[in-house]
Design a protein around this motif. Structure first.
Motif, PDB file in Angstrom:
ATOM      1  N   ASP A  58       0.863  -1.225   0.139  1.00 16.71           N
ATOM      2  CA  ASP A  58       0.019   0.050   0.126  1.00 16.71           C
ATOM      3  C   ASP A  58       0.821   1.220  -0.060  1.00 16.71           C
ATOM      4  O   ASP A  58       0.444   2.292  -0.791  1.00 16.71           O
ATOM      5  N   LYS A  59       2.010   1.059   0.747  1.00 19.75           N
ATOM      6  CA  LYS A  59       2.931   2.266   0.724  1.00 19.75           C
ATOM      7  C   LYS A  59       3.384   2.734  -0.484  1.00 19.75           C
ATOM      8  O   LYS A  59       3.848   3.908  -1.172  1.00 19.75           O
ATOM      9  N   ALA A  60       3.824   1.523  -1.232  1.00 17.41           N
ATOM     10  CA  ALA A  60       4.313   1.548  -2.564  1.00 17.41           C
ATOM     11  C   ALA A  60       3.763   2.245  -3.528  1.00 17.41           C
ATOM     12  O   ALA A  60       4.089   3.114  -4.388  1.00 17.41           O
ATOM     13  N   SER A  61       2.160   1.785  -3.553  1.00 17.44           N
ATOM     14  CA  SER A  61       1.503   2.410  -4.433  1.00 17.44           C
ATOM     15  C   SER A  61       1.235   3.800  -4.062  1.00 17.44           C
ATOM     16  O   SER A  61       1.136   4.539  -5.222  1.00 17.44           O
ATOM     17  N   GLU A  62       1.387   4.134  -2.998  1.00 19.73           N
ATOM     18  CA  GLU A  62       1.057   5.418  -2.665  1.00 19.73           C
ATOM     19  C   GLU A  62       2.217   6.426  -2.948  1.00 19.73           C
ATOM     20  O   GLU A  62       2.045   7.595  -3.754  1.00 19.73           O
ATOM     21  N   ILE A  63       3.318   6.067  -2.839  1.00 17.55           N
ATOM     22  CA  ILE A  63       4.805   6.630  -3.217  1.00 17.55           C
ATOM     23  C   ILE A  63       4.591   6.802  -4.574  1.00 17.55           C
ATOM     24  O   ILE A  63       4.901   7.811  -5.284  1.00 17.55           O
ATOM     25  N   ALA A  64       4.246   5.921  -5.535  1.00 16.82           N
ATOM     26  CA  ALA A  64       4.458   5.953  -6.916  1.00 16.82           C
ATOM     27  C   ALA A  64       3.403   6.968  -7.563  1.00 16.82           C
ATOM     28  O   ALA A  64       3.692   7.708  -8.392  1.00 16.82           O
ATOM     29  N   SER A  65       2.164   6.689  -7.044  1.00 16.00           N
ATOM     30  CA  SER A  65       1.253   7.873  -7.815  1.00 16.00           C
ATOM     31  C   SER A  65       1.498   9.185  -7.377  1.00 16.00           C
ATOM     32  O   SER A  65       1.400  10.017  -8.238  1.00 16.00           O
ATOM     33  N   LYS A  66       2.048   9.340  -6.188  1.00 15.77           N
ATOM     34  CA  LYS A  66       2.441  11.018  -5.873  1.00 15.77           C
ATOM     35  C   LYS A  66       3.676  11.253  -6.696  1.00 15.77           C
ATOM     36  O   LYS A  66       3.813  12.558  -6.986  1.00 15.77           O
ATOM     37  N   ALA A  67       4.837  10.378  -6.968  1.00 15.19           N
ATOM     38  CA  ALA A  67       5.953  10.952  -7.736  1.00 15.19           C
ATOM     39  C   ALA A  67       5.514  11.032  -9.095  1.00 15.19           C
ATOM     40  O   ALA A  67       5.962  11.997  -9.709  1.00 15.19           O
ATOM     41  N   ILE A  68       4.757  10.261  -9.740  1.00 15.83           N
ATOM     42  CA  ILE A  68       4.135  10.419 -11.010  1.00 15.83           C
ATOM     43  C   ILE A  68       3.584  11.843 -10.970  1.00 15.83           C
ATOM     44  O   ILE A  68       3.673  12.524 -11.900  1.00 15.83           O
ATOM     45  N   LYS A  69       2.653  12.227 -10.144  1.00 18.10           N
ATOM     46  CA  LYS A  69       1.972  13.347  -9.965  1.00 18.10           C
ATOM     47  C   LYS A  69       2.919  14.538 -10.110  1.00 18.10           C
ATOM     48  O   LYS A  69       2.850  15.829 -10.554  1.00 18.10           O
ATOM     49  N   ASP A  70       3.842  14.456  -9.065  1.00 20.07           N
ATOM     50  CA  ASP A  70       4.747  15.616  -8.950  1.00 20.07           C
ATOM     51  C   ASP A  70       5.597  15.786 -10.015  1.00 20.07           C
ATOM     52  O   ASP A  70       5.906  17.134 -10.436  1.00 20.07           O
ATOM     53  N   VAL A  71       5.845  14.782 -10.822  1.00 19.64           N
ATOM     54  CA  VAL A  71       6.736  15.367 -12.132  1.00 19.64           C
ATOM     55  C   VAL A  71       5.894  15.843 -13.139  1.00 19.64           C
ATOM     56  O   VAL A  71       6.483  16.661 -13.846  1.00 19.64           O
ATOM     57  N   TRP A  72       4.533  15.576 -13.270  1.00 14.80           N
ATOM     58  CA  TRP A  72       3.640  15.833 -14.226  1.00 14.80           C
ATOM     59  C   TRP A  72       3.404  17.331 -13.793  1.00 14.80           C
ATOM     60  O   TRP A  72       3.766  18.116 -14.755  1.00 14.80           O
ATOM     61  N   SER A  73       3.340  17.713 -12.702  1.00 15.90           N
ATOM     62  CA  SER A  73       3.100  19.132 -12.340  1.00 15.90           C
ATOM     63  C   SER A  73       4.295  20.161 -12.697  1.00 15.90           C
ATOM     64  O   SER A  73       4.294  20.923 -12.947  1.00 15.90           O
ATOM     65  N   GLN A  74       5.328  19.541 -12.593  1.00 19.26           N
ATOM     66  CA  GLN A  74       6.751  20.076 -12.855  1.00 19.26           C
ATOM     67  C   GLN A  74       7.084  20.412 -14.160  1.00 19.26           C
ATOM     68  O   GLN A  74       7.650  21.262 -14.696  1.00 19.26           O
ATOM     69  N   GLU A  75       6.715  19.224 -14.979  1.00 18.59           N
ATOM     70  CA  GLU A  75       7.404  19.155 -16.206  1.00 18.59           C
ATOM     71  C   GLU A  75       6.358  19.509 -17.525  1.00 18.59           C
ATOM     72  O   GLU A  75       6.649  19.871 -18.670  1.00 18.59           O
ATOM     73  N   LEU A  76       5.018  19.731 -17.023  1.00 17.39           N
ATOM     74  CA  LEU A  76       3.876  19.756 -17.930  1.00 17.39           C
ATOM     75  C   LEU A  76       4.175  20.916 -18.955  1.00 17.39           C
ATOM     76  O   LEU A  76       3.976  20.992 -20.152  1.00 17.39           O
ATOM     77  N   ASP A  77       4.581  22.178 -18.556  1.00 19.61           N
ATOM     78  CA  ASP A  77       4.554  23.283 -19.162  1.00 19.61           C
ATOM     79  C   ASP A  77       5.866  23.700 -19.458  1.00 19.61           C
ATOM     80  O   ASP A  77       6.152  25.016 -19.877  1.00 19.61           O
ATOM     81  N   ASN A  78       6.736  22.754 -19.195  1.00 19.39           N
ATOM     82  CA  ASN A  78       8.200  22.978 -19.838  1.00 19.39           C
ATOM     83  C   ASN A  78       8.659  22.704 -21.207  1.00 19.39           C
ATOM     84  O   ASN A  78       9.614  22.453 -21.563  1.00 19.39           O
ATOM     85  N   GLY A  79       7.455  22.003 -22.058  1.00 20.83           N
ATOM     86  CA  GLY A  79       7.694  21.682 -23.315  1.00 20.83           C
ATOM     87  C   GLY A  79       8.328  20.370 -23.460  1.00 20.83           C
ATOM     88  O   GLY A  79       8.939  19.953 -24.445  1.00 20.83           O
ATOM     89  N   ILE A  80       8.268  19.649 -22.341  1.00 21.01           N
ATOM     90  CA  ILE A  80       8.750  18.098 -22.160  1.00 21.01           C
ATOM     91  C   ILE A  80       7.805  17.239 -22.849  1.00 21.01           C
ATOM     92  O   ILE A  80       6.675  17.384 -22.644  1.00 21.01           O
ATOM     93  N   ALA A  81       8.266  16.195 -23.840  1.00 20.95           N
ATOM     94  CA  ALA A  81       7.351  15.466 -24.436  1.00 20.95           C
ATOM     95  C   ALA A  81       6.643  14.588 -23.505  1.00 20.95           C
ATOM     96  O   ALA A  81       7.022  14.225 -22.390  1.00 20.95           O
ATOM     97  N   LYS A  82       5.232  14.225 -23.880  1.00 17.58           N
ATOM     98  CA  LYS A  82       4.427  13.745 -22.603  1.00 17.58           C
ATOM     99  C   LYS A  82       4.995  12.151 -22.510  1.00 17.58           C
ATOM    100  O   LYS A  82       4.839  11.998 -21.271  1.00 17.58           O
ATOM    101  N   HIS A  83       5.523  11.513 -23.368  1.00 21.00           N
ATOM    102  CA  HIS A  83       5.854  10.342 -22.935  1.00 21.00           C
ATOM    103  C   HIS A  83       6.966  10.237 -21.998  1.00 21.00           C
ATOM    104  O   HIS A  83       7.191   9.409 -21.110  1.00 21.00           O
ATOM    105  N   LEU A  84       7.933  11.492 -22.007  1.00 18.81           N
ATOM    106  CA  LEU A  84       9.107  11.628 -21.399  1.00 18.81           C
ATOM    107  C   LEU A  84       8.746  12.152 -19.888  1.00 18.81           C
ATOM    108  O   LEU A  84       9.137  11.505 -18.865  1.00 18.81           O
ATOM    109  N   ILE A  85       7.310  12.847 -19.736  1.00 25.92           N
ATOM    110  CA  ILE A  85       6.964  12.956 -18.535  1.00 25.92           C
ATOM    111  C   ILE A  85       6.547  11.857 -17.882  1.00 25.92           C
ATOM    112  O   ILE A  85       6.762  11.626 -16.545  1.00 25.92           O
ATOM    113  N   LEU A  86       5.811  10.937 -18.379  1.00 22.37           N
ATOM    114  CA  LEU A  86       5.490   9.646 -17.636  1.00 22.37           C
ATOM    115  C   LEU A  86       6.643   8.843 -17.166  1.00 22.37           C
ATOM    116  O   LEU A  86       6.670   8.418 -16.295  1.00 22.37           O
TER     117      LEU A  86
END
Length: 321
Positions: A58-86
């Motif tokens: 349960d902790k692993a899935s929580e860490i993973a979903s938060k990390a993916i969200k954090d990177v998305w928030s940081q990189e979405l408006d920086n012109g980085i390709a979407k597949h690289l964001i994920l």
């Protein structure tokens, strides 16, 4: 006034009938911006299934979903390709889980699968690790990700059929997961949804209990994605509920319906069209079966009174999960 075709989202996470802990985490994020009078809406969908039978799944899935969200928030408006964001998000999740187990040796061996998507209009970018899946659904159903599992390798080699894989005693063995090794290869792909196609992301607790045809019929016949999610969870539990059951559905376009979006830029002279309004908000997050109220900041930039200022928005998705 801006108009967008209306695709709605349903999400549900359920502990099932036999597990003591819900090891799944699911997340939906949304970012809206107006650039030169044009509306842009981008969504992030994440399903993470903590590894059953391991410490702190349960902790692993929580860490993973938060990390993916954090990177998305940081990189979405920086012109980085979407597949690289994920890919960057899953790689960060991998490292964050490894760092956690270093600090907490008792949790060694925990990990998670993940399937996630960035959706803009009808364009979808997907990434996956493990056996959580993405499907396109209309009058037919198509699995668009490939499992990283023992039985999938046997299917690929021609040793067994896909139907036989469902009955194989080793059908729950995965060959790749987030958080187990410093070296991780992430699968990514792009697709375009037709107007009548829905997108489903789910953990194996869905497809282990329901056949593809059963999933397709429920999604096609349900009036909205929330209803479809609930019906899928109910059917999985009726068939035993032997695992956690988590899914996100992005609906087909609702025929004849459009979303109207009114921004502070409407009515502003063309001189101000270069300015941007940026907004991001959390539509919903379910971590191990618990619904979380999402908060995001509305930030209006460039310091011109008619379009500047700051506010906060809180969006809550109701859930029984």
């Amino acid at each position: 006034m801006r108009k967008m075709m209306n695709r709605t989202i349903g999400m549900k996470s359920d502990i099932g009938k036999t597990r003591e802990v819900d090891e799944d985490s699911i997340r939906v994020e949304e970012s809206r911006s107006i650039i030169k009078s044009k509306m842009r809406m981008v969504r992030l969908l994440v399903v993470a299934d903590g590894m059953g039978g391991h410490q702190n799944g349960d902790k692993a899935s929580e860490i993973a979903s938060k990390a993916i969200k954090d990177v998305w928030s940081q990189e979405l408006d920086n012109g980085i390709a979407k597949h690289l964001i994920l890919e960057h998000g899953i790689q960060k999740a991998n490292q964050d889980i490894l760092d956690y187990t270093t600090k907490h040796p008792e949790a060694s061996g925990m990990g998670t699968t993940s399937v996630c998507a960035i959706v803009e209009g009808n364009d979808v970018v997907l990434a996956n690790v493990g056996d959580s899946r993405a499907y396109k659904i209309s009058d037919e159903i198509h699995q668009v990700t490939k499992d990283h599992s023992y039985v999938q390798e046997k299917v690929d080699s021609g040793e067994i059929t896909k139907d036989q894989a469902r009955e194989d005693p080793r059908n729950n063995e995965i060959t790749k997961a987030v958080g187990l090794s410093s070296s991780l290869e992430v699968d990514t792909m792009k697709l375009t949804l037709d107007s009548d196609e829905s997108l489903l992301l789910c953990c194996d607790g869905v497809n282990d209990h329901l056949s593809d045809d059963e999933i397709q019929k429920i999604v096609r016949d349900s009036p909205d994605p929330d209803t479809a999610c609930q019906k899928i969870v109910d059917m999985a539990n009726e068939k035993g509920g032997f695992d956690n059951i988590s899914l996100i559905i992005l609906s087909a376009e609702e025929s004849g319906k459009q979303v109207e979006f009114k921004s502070k830029l409407d009515g502003v002279p063309d001189f101000f069209s270069e300015f941007e309004e940026k907004r991001s908000g959390t539509n919903g997050t379910m971590v191990n079966g618990k619904d979380i109220t999402g908060q995001g900041n509305v930030e209006l930039e460039n310091g011109v009174n008619v379009i500047s200022g700051e506010a906060k928005v809180t969006i809550q998705r109701n859930s029984d999960g």
